[in-house]
Design a protein around this motif. Structure first.
Motif, PDB file in Angstrom:
ATOM      1  N   ALA A 109       0.834  -1.209   0.000  1.00  0.00           N
ATOM      2  CA  ALA A 109       0.000   0.000   0.000  1.00  0.00           C
ATOM      3  C   ALA A 109       0.863   1.252   0.000  1.00  0.00           C
ATOM      4  CB  ALA A 109      -0.934  -0.007   1.206  1.00  0.00           C
ATOM      5  N   GLY A 110       1.931   1.250   0.790  1.00  0.00           N
ATOM      6  CA  GLY A 110       2.815   2.409   0.858  1.00  0.00           C
ATOM      7  C   GLY A 110       3.507   2.718  -0.451  1.00  0.00           C
ATOM      8  N   ILE A 111       3.812   1.682  -1.224  1.00  0.00           N
ATOM      9  CA  ILE A 111       4.429   1.901  -2.534  1.00  0.00           C
ATOM     10  C   ILE A 111       3.506   2.721  -3.425  1.00  0.00           C
ATOM     11  CG2 ILE A 111       5.082   0.733  -4.683  1.00  0.00           C
ATOM     12  CD1 ILE A 111       6.255  -1.518  -2.954  1.00  0.00           C
ATOM     13  N   VAL A 112       2.230   2.379  -3.446  1.00  0.00           N
ATOM     14  CA  VAL A 112       1.269   3.137  -4.261  1.00  0.00           C
ATOM     15  C   VAL A 112       1.185   4.579  -3.782  1.00  0.00           C
ATOM     16  CG1 VAL A 112      -1.088   3.213  -5.169  1.00  0.00           C
ATOM     17  CG2 VAL A 112      -0.069   1.010  -4.588  1.00  0.00           C
ATOM     18  N   LEU A 113       1.152   4.769  -2.475  1.00  0.00           N
ATOM     19  CA  LEU A 113       1.070   6.119  -1.915  1.00  0.00           C
ATOM     20  C   LEU A 113       2.251   6.981  -2.348  1.00  0.00           C
ATOM     21  CD1 LEU A 113      -0.115   5.235   1.694  1.00  0.00           C
ATOM     22  CD2 LEU A 113      -1.323   6.771   0.138  1.00  0.00           C
ATOM     23  N   VAL A 114       3.465   6.456  -2.188  1.00  0.00           N
ATOM     24  CA  VAL A 114       4.659   7.249  -2.509  1.00  0.00           C
ATOM     25  C   VAL A 114       4.705   7.581  -3.995  1.00  0.00           C
ATOM     26  CG1 VAL A 114       7.181   7.240  -2.576  1.00  0.00           C
ATOM     27  CG2 VAL A 114       5.997   6.393  -0.549  1.00  0.00           C
ATOM     28  N   ARG A 115       4.457   6.603  -4.835  1.00  0.00           N
ATOM     29  CA  ARG A 115       4.510   6.846  -6.275  1.00  0.00           C
ATOM     30  C   ARG A 115       3.460   7.859  -6.717  1.00  0.00           C
ATOM     31  NH1 ARG A 115       5.500   0.509  -8.121  1.00  0.00           N
ATOM     32  NH2 ARG A 115       7.773   0.538  -7.840  1.00  0.00           N
ATOM     33  N   GLU A 116       2.261   7.749  -6.174  1.00  0.00           N
ATOM     34  CA  GLU A 116       1.205   8.681  -6.571  1.00  0.00           C
ATOM     35  C   GLU A 116       1.404  10.071  -5.978  1.00  0.00           C
ATOM     36  OE1 GLU A 116      -1.573   8.380  -8.775  1.00  0.00           O
ATOM     37  OE2 GLU A 116      -0.142   6.848  -9.408  1.00  0.00           O
ATOM     38  N   ALA A 117       2.231  10.184  -4.944  1.00  0.00           N
ATOM     39  CA  ALA A 117       2.574  11.495  -4.371  1.00  0.00           C
ATOM     40  C   ALA A 117       3.767  12.124  -5.075  1.00  0.00           C
ATOM     41  CB  ALA A 117       2.860  11.355  -2.882  1.00  0.00           C
ATOM     42  N   GLY A 118       4.262  11.466  -6.133  1.00  0.00           N
ATOM     43  CA  GLY A 118       5.358  12.019  -6.911  1.00  0.00           C
ATOM     44  C   GLY A 118       6.729  11.526  -6.510  1.00  0.00           C
ATOM     45  N   GLY A 119       6.786  10.524  -5.625  1.00  0.00           N
ATOM     46  CA  GLY A 119       8.065   9.999  -5.182  1.00  0.00           C
ATOM     47  C   GLY A 119       8.506   8.774  -5.960  1.00  0.00           C
ATOM     48  N   LEU A 120       9.685   8.291  -5.628  1.00  0.00           N
ATOM     49  CA  LEU A 120      10.255   7.103  -6.260  1.00  0.00           C
ATOM     50  C   LEU A 120      10.370   5.990  -5.228  1.00  0.00           C
ATOM     51  CD1 LEU A 120      13.202   8.732  -8.265  1.00  0.00           C
ATOM     52  CD2 LEU A 120      10.893   8.226  -9.091  1.00  0.00           C
ATOM     53  N   VAL A 121      10.136   4.772  -5.673  1.00  0.00           N
ATOM     54  CA  VAL A 121      10.322   3.584  -4.835  1.00  0.00           C
ATOM     55  C   VAL A 121      11.182   2.607  -5.615  1.00  0.00           C
ATOM     56  CG1 VAL A 121       9.224   1.658  -3.650  1.00  0.00           C
ATOM     57  CG2 VAL A 121       8.078   3.885  -3.722  1.00  0.00           C
ATOM     58  N   ASP A 122      12.181   2.034  -4.946  1.00  0.00           N
ATOM     59  CA  ASP A 122      13.079   1.114  -5.634  1.00  0.00           C
ATOM     60  C   ASP A 122      13.553   0.050  -4.658  1.00  0.00           C
ATOM     61  OD1 ASP A 122      14.552   0.034  -7.699  1.00  0.00           O
ATOM     62  OD2 ASP A 122      15.730   1.851  -8.075  1.00  0.00           O
ATOM     63  N   GLU A 123      14.241  -0.961  -5.209  1.00  0.00           N
ATOM     64  CA  GLU A 123      14.899  -1.980  -4.402  1.00  0.00           C
ATOM     65  C   GLU A 123      16.312  -1.496  -4.127  1.00  0.00           C
ATOM     66  OE1 GLU A 123      16.492  -5.848  -3.064  1.00  0.00           O
ATOM     67  OE2 GLU A 123      17.320  -4.367  -4.423  1.00  0.00           O
ATOM     68  N   ILE A 124      16.770  -1.596  -2.906  1.00  0.00           N
ATOM     69  CA  ILE A 124      18.041  -1.003  -2.513  1.00  0.00           C
ATOM     70  C   ILE A 124      19.198  -1.477  -3.393  1.00  0.00           C
ATOM     71  CG2 ILE A 124      19.744  -0.797  -0.656  1.00  0.00           C
ATOM     72  CD1 ILE A 124      17.420  -1.031   1.346  1.00  0.00           C
ATOM     73  N   ASP A 125      19.214  -2.778  -3.692  1.00  0.00           N
ATOM     74  CA  ASP A 125      20.336  -3.348  -4.432  1.00  0.00           C
ATOM     75  C   ASP A 125      20.003  -3.639  -5.892  1.00  0.00           C
ATOM     76  OD1 ASP A 125      21.978  -3.429  -2.063  1.00  0.00           O
ATOM     77  OD2 ASP A 125      20.767  -5.137  -1.411  1.00  0.00           O
ATOM     78  N   GLY A 126      18.841  -3.198  -6.361  1.00  0.00           N
ATOM     79  CA  GLY A 126      18.512  -3.329  -7.775  1.00  0.00           C
ATOM     80  C   GLY A 126      17.633  -4.499  -8.156  1.00  0.00           C
ATOM     81  N   GLY A 127      17.126  -5.279  -7.191  1.00  0.00           N
ATOM     82  CA  GLY A 127      16.245  -6.407  -7.483  1.00  0.00           C
ATOM     83  C   GLY A 127      14.787  -5.990  -7.543  1.00  0.00           C
TER      84      GLY A 127
END
Length: 268
Positions: free
Chosen positions: A219-237
């Protein structure tokens, strides 16, 4: 009659579960508590809230599947849609009488996160987002913070618990040592769902943690992305597979990643 939008359905389920949790929070000393693992607790409050969510969403969206923290995977007849549910994120806070815990529910459609709701029960704040519709706190639109310098930012993280092993604790110590000298502050509040919601609301400038579960972060991933932020995997996975998550605005993301990479290299 047309069905209500997915986000309205999810918000309703979160509020129903929240009422049950609020009642149990007032009687926390009477709860039956068991351990799933080292420092990993579950109470009958978790189970009651999850049952309420399952019943509510099953009636509103029959056939949808579920991924639930306590119940596990529930296959639905509709293979395109499934809910990802944490009925009580911040259980340790809850069991110690600390009013910082949340209900977290996401809807995944065709393998992509569509809807996210994080309900802060104690503060009666409901964060919600739907792909293409933005992120909101009740009726106020949310945007990630605009700070561009690490030294101006406050960041959130989660501490590895006992069962994570000595290597995880060493890695976390290195990351903290890398970031505390160059940031305004690091916070550890004990609920990844709320940490991500706070990033979406601009209350935190970023968040990172390793080894989380899908229900902690979906749920938090959707929130951050829709608020204009970026979400990623720390090591690239793949972040939903590993649970190694990092979230920030566009300016801070590469800087935060760089500090975490330096911490990892230092420990190798």
């Amino acid at each position: 009659m047309s069905k209500p939008s997915p986000v309205g359905t999810v918000m309703n389920a979160a509020r129903l579960a929240g009422r049950s949790l609020a009642r149990d929070f007032g009687e926390v000393e009477n709860l039956q508590i068991s351990k799933k693992g080292p420092a990993d607790f579950v109470s009958n409050a978790d189970h009651r809230a999850e049952e309420i969510i399952f019943d509510s969403l099953s009636k509103a969206r029959p056939g949808y599947g579920f991924v639930m923290e306590e119940r596990g995977i529930v296959e639905g007849t509709d293979k395109s849609n499934r809910f990802i549910v944490d009925p009580l994120d911040g259980t340790l806070n809850f069991l110690h009488g600390q009013p910082h815990y949340a209900v977290s529910i996401a809807l995944e459609r065709e393998g992509k996160l569509l809807t996210g709701v994080v309900y802060d029960v104690a503060k009666n704040e409901i964060f919600w987002a739907e792909t293409g519709r933005g992120a909101w706190l009740d009726q106020r639109k949310l945007f990630v913070a605009s700070r561009k310098r690490l030294e101006e930012g406050v960041f959130a993280t989660g501490t590895p618990w006992i069962g994570k092993g000595e290597a995880s604790h060493r890695q976390f110590a290195q990351e903290i040592a890398s970031l505390t000298p160059v940031t305004a502050g690091i916070r550890r509040y004990g609920s990844a769902a709320l940490d991500l919601a706070y990033v979406a609301a601009g209350r935190f400038d970023g968040f990172w943690e390793r080894g989380l579960k899908a229900w902690d972060i979906a749920a938090g991933i959707v929130l951050v992305r829709e608020a204009g932020g970026l979400v990623d995997e720390i090591d690239g996975g793949d972040v939903q597979t590993t649970g190694n998550i990092i979230a920030a605005n566009e300016a801070l993301m590469p800087k935060l990643k760089e500090r975490l990479r330096k911490a990892k290299a230092f420990g190798e």
